[in-house]
Design a protein around this motif. Structure first.
Motif, PDB file in Angstrom:
ATOM      1  N   ILE A  38     -18.118   6.868  30.176  1.00 23.22           N
ATOM      2  CA  ILE A  38     -17.985   6.032  28.985  1.00 23.22           C
ATOM      3  C   ILE A  38     -16.536   6.026  28.510  1.00 23.22           C
ATOM      4  O   ILE A  38     -15.695   6.775  28.996  1.00 23.22           O
ATOM      5  CB  ILE A  38     -18.919   6.499  27.844  1.00 23.22           C
ATOM      6  N   GLY A  39     -16.261   5.166  27.541  1.00 18.62           N
ATOM      7  CA  GLY A  39     -14.929   5.065  26.972  1.00 18.62           C
ATOM      8  C   GLY A  39     -14.737   3.710  26.332  1.00 18.62           C
ATOM      9  O   GLY A  39     -15.492   2.764  26.620  1.00 18.62           O
ATOM     10  N   PRO A  40     -13.757   3.566  25.469  1.00 15.51           N
ATOM     11  CA  PRO A  40     -13.498   2.272  24.830  1.00 15.51           C
ATOM     12  C   PRO A  40     -13.067   1.228  25.855  1.00 15.51           C
ATOM     13  O   PRO A  40     -12.753   1.552  27.003  1.00 15.51           O
ATOM     14  CB  PRO A  40     -12.372   2.591  23.835  1.00 15.51           C
ATOM     15  N   ASN A  41     -13.045  -0.022  25.445  1.00 14.49           N
ATOM     16  CA  ASN A  41     -12.608  -1.095  26.338  1.00 14.49           C
ATOM     17  C   ASN A  41     -11.205  -0.801  26.862  1.00 14.49           C
ATOM     18  O   ASN A  41     -10.322  -0.383  26.117  1.00 14.49           O
ATOM     19  CB  ASN A  41     -12.608  -2.441  25.603  1.00 14.49           C
ATOM     20  N   GLY A  42     -11.013  -1.033  28.173  1.00 13.69           N
ATOM     21  CA  GLY A  42      -9.713  -0.784  28.779  1.00 13.69           C
ATOM     22  C   GLY A  42      -9.476   0.656  29.176  1.00 13.69           C
ATOM     23  O   GLY A  42      -8.349   1.012  29.553  1.00 13.69           O
ATOM     24  N   ALA A  43     -10.528   1.485  29.122  1.00 18.05           N
ATOM     25  CA  ALA A  43     -10.363   2.911  29.426  1.00 18.05           C
ATOM     26  C   ALA A  43     -10.227   3.186  30.914  1.00 18.05           C
ATOM     27  O   ALA A  43      -9.818   4.269  31.314  1.00 18.05           O
ATOM     28  CB  ALA A  43     -11.530   3.711  28.848  1.00 18.05           C
ATOM     29  N   GLY A  44     -10.620   2.209  31.755  1.00 20.91           N
ATOM     30  CA  GLY A  44     -10.518   2.395  33.201  1.00 20.91           C
ATOM     31  C   GLY A  44     -11.832   2.665  33.893  1.00 20.91           C
ATOM     32  O   GLY A  44     -11.854   3.039  35.068  1.00 20.91           O
ATOM     33  N   LYS A  45     -12.933   2.427  33.211  1.00 17.44           N
ATOM     34  CA  LYS A  45     -14.255   2.758  33.755  1.00 17.44           C
ATOM     35  C   LYS A  45     -14.588   1.939  35.001  1.00 17.44           C
ATOM     36  O   LYS A  45     -14.983   2.490  36.039  1.00 17.44           O
ATOM     37  CB  LYS A  45     -15.337   2.546  32.683  1.00 17.44           C
ATOM     38  N   THR A  46     -14.456   0.623  34.918  1.00 21.56           N
ATOM     39  CA  THR A  46     -14.784  -0.228  36.062  1.00 21.56           C
ATOM     40  C   THR A  46     -13.803  -0.012  37.209  1.00 21.56           C
ATOM     41  O   THR A  46     -14.191  -0.007  38.380  1.00 21.56           O
ATOM     42  CB  THR A  46     -14.812  -1.711  35.638  1.00 21.56           C
ATOM     43  N   THR A  47     -12.518   0.191  36.892  1.00 26.90           N
ATOM     44  CA  THR A  47     -11.551   0.507  37.951  1.00 26.90           C
ATOM     45  C   THR A  47     -11.950   1.783  38.671  1.00 26.90           C
ATOM     46  O   THR A  47     -11.871   1.869  39.905  1.00 26.90           O
ATOM     47  CB  THR A  47     -10.140   0.657  37.360  1.00 26.90           C
ATOM     48  N   CYS A  48     -12.389   2.776  37.916  1.00 25.03           N
ATOM     49  CA  CYS A  48     -12.837   4.029  38.515  1.00 25.03           C
ATOM     50  C   CYS A  48     -14.028   3.788  39.438  1.00 25.03           C
ATOM     51  O   CYS A  48     -14.083   4.329  40.547  1.00 25.03           O
ATOM     52  CB  CYS A  48     -13.202   5.027  37.414  1.00 25.03           C
ATOM     53  N   PHE A  49     -14.975   2.955  39.008  1.00 28.60           N
ATOM     54  CA  PHE A  49     -16.113   2.586  39.860  1.00 28.60           C
ATOM     55  C   PHE A  49     -15.623   1.929  41.143  1.00 28.60           C
ATOM     56  O   PHE A  49     -16.116   2.233  42.232  1.00 28.60           O
ATOM     57  CB  PHE A  49     -17.029   1.617  39.102  1.00 28.60           C
ATOM     58  N   ASN A  50     -14.676   1.012  41.014  1.00 32.67           N
ATOM     59  CA  ASN A  50     -14.169   0.312  42.193  1.00 32.67           C
ATOM     60  C   ASN A  50     -13.470   1.261  43.158  1.00 32.67           C
ATOM     61  O   ASN A  50     -13.513   1.061  44.383  1.00 32.67           O
ATOM     62  CB  ASN A  50     -13.209  -0.802  41.763  1.00 32.67           C
ATOM     63  N   LEU A  51     -12.831   2.288  42.633  1.00 27.35           N
ATOM     64  CA  LEU A  51     -12.194   3.286  43.490  1.00 27.35           C
ATOM     65  C   LEU A  51     -13.248   4.147  44.195  1.00 27.35           C
ATOM     66  O   LEU A  51     -13.145   4.411  45.401  1.00 27.35           O
ATOM     67  CB  LEU A  51     -11.267   4.175  42.658  1.00 27.35           C
ATOM     68  N   LEU A  52     -14.252   4.588  43.457  1.00 25.50           N
ATOM     69  CA  LEU A  52     -15.274   5.470  44.022  1.00 25.50           C
ATOM     70  C   LEU A  52     -16.057   4.791  45.133  1.00 25.50           C
ATOM     71  O   LEU A  52     -16.537   5.451  46.062  1.00 25.50           O
ATOM     72  CB  LEU A  52     -16.224   5.950  42.919  1.00 25.50           C
ATOM     73  N   THR A  53     -16.203   3.468  45.039  1.00 26.62           N
ATOM     74  CA  THR A  53     -16.944   2.723  46.062  1.00 26.62           C
ATOM     75  C   THR A  53     -16.015   2.021  47.042  1.00 26.62           C
ATOM     76  O   THR A  53     -16.460   1.232  47.868  1.00 26.62           O
ATOM     77  CB  THR A  53     -17.874   1.690  45.397  1.00 26.62           C
ATOM     78  N   THR A  54     -14.717   2.299  46.957  1.00 22.65           N
ATOM     79  CA  THR A  54     -13.657   1.816  47.863  1.00 22.65           C
ATOM     80  C   THR A  54     -13.466   0.307  47.834  1.00 22.65           C
ATOM     81  O   THR A  54     -12.906  -0.255  48.771  1.00 22.65           O
ATOM     82  CB  THR A  54     -13.864   2.305  49.312  1.00 22.65           C
ATOM     83  N   PHE A  55     -13.921  -0.365  46.769  1.00 22.24           N
ATOM     84  CA  PHE A  55     -13.572  -1.765  46.596  1.00 22.24           C
ATOM     85  C   PHE A  55     -12.090  -1.884  46.262  1.00 22.24           C
ATOM     86  O   PHE A  55     -11.474  -2.915  46.495  1.00 22.24           O
ATOM     87  CB  PHE A  55     -14.421  -2.407  45.499  1.00 22.24           C
ATOM     88  N   LEU A  56     -11.534  -0.809  45.686  1.00 21.13           N
ATOM     89  CA  LEU A  56     -10.108  -0.683  45.482  1.00 21.13           C
ATOM     90  C   LEU A  56      -9.624   0.548  46.232  1.00 21.13           C
ATOM     91  O   LEU A  56     -10.324   1.567  46.266  1.00 21.13           O
ATOM     92  CB  LEU A  56      -9.766  -0.525  43.991  1.00 21.13           C
ATOM     93  N   ARG A  57      -8.456   0.484  46.822  1.00 17.37           N
ATOM     94  CA  ARG A  57      -7.868   1.630  47.501  1.00 17.37           C
ATOM     95  C   ARG A  57      -7.083   2.463  46.500  1.00 17.37           C
ATOM     96  O   ARG A  57      -6.218   1.939  45.790  1.00 17.37           O
ATOM     97  CB  ARG A  57      -6.970   1.155  48.651  1.00 17.37           C
ATOM     98  N   ALA A  58      -7.376   3.740  46.410  1.00 16.47           N
ATOM     99  CA  ALA A  58      -6.707   4.621  45.462  1.00 16.47           C
ATOM    100  C   ALA A  58      -5.229   4.776  45.800  1.00 16.47           C
ATOM    101  O   ALA A  58      -4.836   4.824  46.971  1.00 16.47           O
ATOM    102  CB  ALA A  58      -7.387   5.987  45.462  1.00 16.47           C
TER     103      ALA A  58
END
Length: 251
Positions: A38-58
Motif C-alpha cells: 500500500i501507499g499514497p498515489n505515486g508511491a511506486g506500487k504498480t512499478t514494483c508489481f511490474n518489476l516483480l513480474t518482469t514486465f519492467l527490467r529492474a
C-alpha cells in the motif's frame, strides 16, 4: 532464501532518467499468506508489481521466486512458473463471452499452450468449474454476454476470476476492488480468501477496510521506498504512515 518465503526482492530499484520510481526495496512474501502493498498515489506500487513480474527490467536488485532468480526472466516464463498477475486496467477478451474467457484460463491446468480452436466437447468439460467461478462473483446473468458489454466493475470481476482460474501458486492483484460496487466487494473478498487457502496473494489495494480484514502482512511504500511493514494494526498507527496519507484519512 528461506523456504517460508515464496517471493523475495532485495535492493530492488527502477530508475527513469535519473528519477527513482522504486529505490532499494526489500520485500519478503511469506508462503500461504495475503500480503498487501500500500501507499499514497505515486508511491511506486504498480512499478514494483511490474518489476516483480518482469514486465519492467529492474535497474538494480534481485528477485527470487521459489528459490529461483527471475529478475532477468520474461513475463511469460515467470507466469509459467506459477506467478501470475492482474492489472489496474481490465484485460479480458472483449469479443468472447464470459464463459469463454474463463474456459480459456482454465486450460492452463491441462498443461501445454492455450488453444482457442479446441473442439467444443473438450471445452465443455471445463464448464462446471467455470460456472462455479462465475457464480462466485455474481456474473451468471452475463455468462453468454460478450465481455466487451460488461460494465467496468464486472470486467474487473471477470479478470479476477480468469486470473484465479489459472491456479497460480502466487497471484499478484493490482487494485482488485477498483470499480466494484459496494455490494460486490464482499463476494470478491471471499473469493480471494478462498483462493489464498494453500496459495499466496500479493495485492495492491486502496480500500483499507479490505486490507484490515483480509491481509496478514502490510508493506507501505512512499516515494518508491519502504516506509513501514507489519500487521495492519501496527502500520496504521505508525506516525510516518499517518503522515504519508495526509493526516491518516485513508488509513
Amino acid at each position: 532464501m528461506s523456504e517460508d518465503y515464496i517471493l523475495e526482492a532485495r535492493g530492488l530499484s527502477k530508475q527513469f532518467q535519473g528519477f527513482y520510481a522504486v529505490k532499494n526495496v526489500d520485500l519478503s512474501v511469506r508462503r500461504h499468506t495475503i500480503h498487501a502493498l500500500i501507499g499514497p498515489n505515486g508511491a511506486g506500487k504498480t512499478t514494483c508489481f511490474n518489476l516483480l513480474t518482469t514486465f519492467l527490467r529492474a535497474s538494480a536488485g534481485t528477485i527470487t521466486y521459489n528459490g529461483q532468480r527471475i529478475e532477468r526472466s520474461d513475463p511469460a516464463s515467470v507466469a509459467a512458473l506459477g506467478l501470475v498477475r492482474s492489472f489496474q486496467i481490465s484485460a479480458v477478451f472483449g469479443q468472447m463471452s464470459v464463459l469463454e474467457n474463463v474456459r480459456v484460463a482454465l486450460q492452463r491446468q491441462r498443461g501445454g499452450n492455450f488453444a482457442f480452436w479446441r473442439q467444443e466437447a473438450v471445452l465443455d468439460e471445463l464448464n462446471e468449474r467455470a460456472w462455479t467461478l462465475i457464480r462466485s462473483v455474481g456474473l451468471e446473468k452475463w455468462v453468454h454476454a460478450p465481455a466487451s458489454e460488461l460494465s467496468y466493475g464486472r470486467k474487473r470481476a471477470l479478470e479476477l476470476v480468469t486470473t484465479i482460474a489459472m491456479e497460480p501458486e502466487l497471484i499478484l492483484l493490482d487494485e482488485p476492488m477498483a470499480g466494484l460496487g459496494h455490494e460486490d466487494i464482499g463476494p470478491v473478498m471471499d473469493l480471494i480468501a478462498q483462493f489464498a487457502q494453500g496459495r499466496t496473494v500479493l495485492m495492491v489495494e486502496h480500500n483499507m477496510k479490505v486490507i484490515a480484514k483480509l491481509c496478514d502482512q502490510v508493506t507501505v511504500l512512499q516515494s518508491g521506498e519502504v516506509l513501514a511493514e507489519g500487521r495492519y494494526e501496527e502500520v496504521s498507527q505508525d506516525p510516518r504512515v499517518i503522515g504519508a496519507y495526509v493526516g491518516g484519512a485513508h488509513v
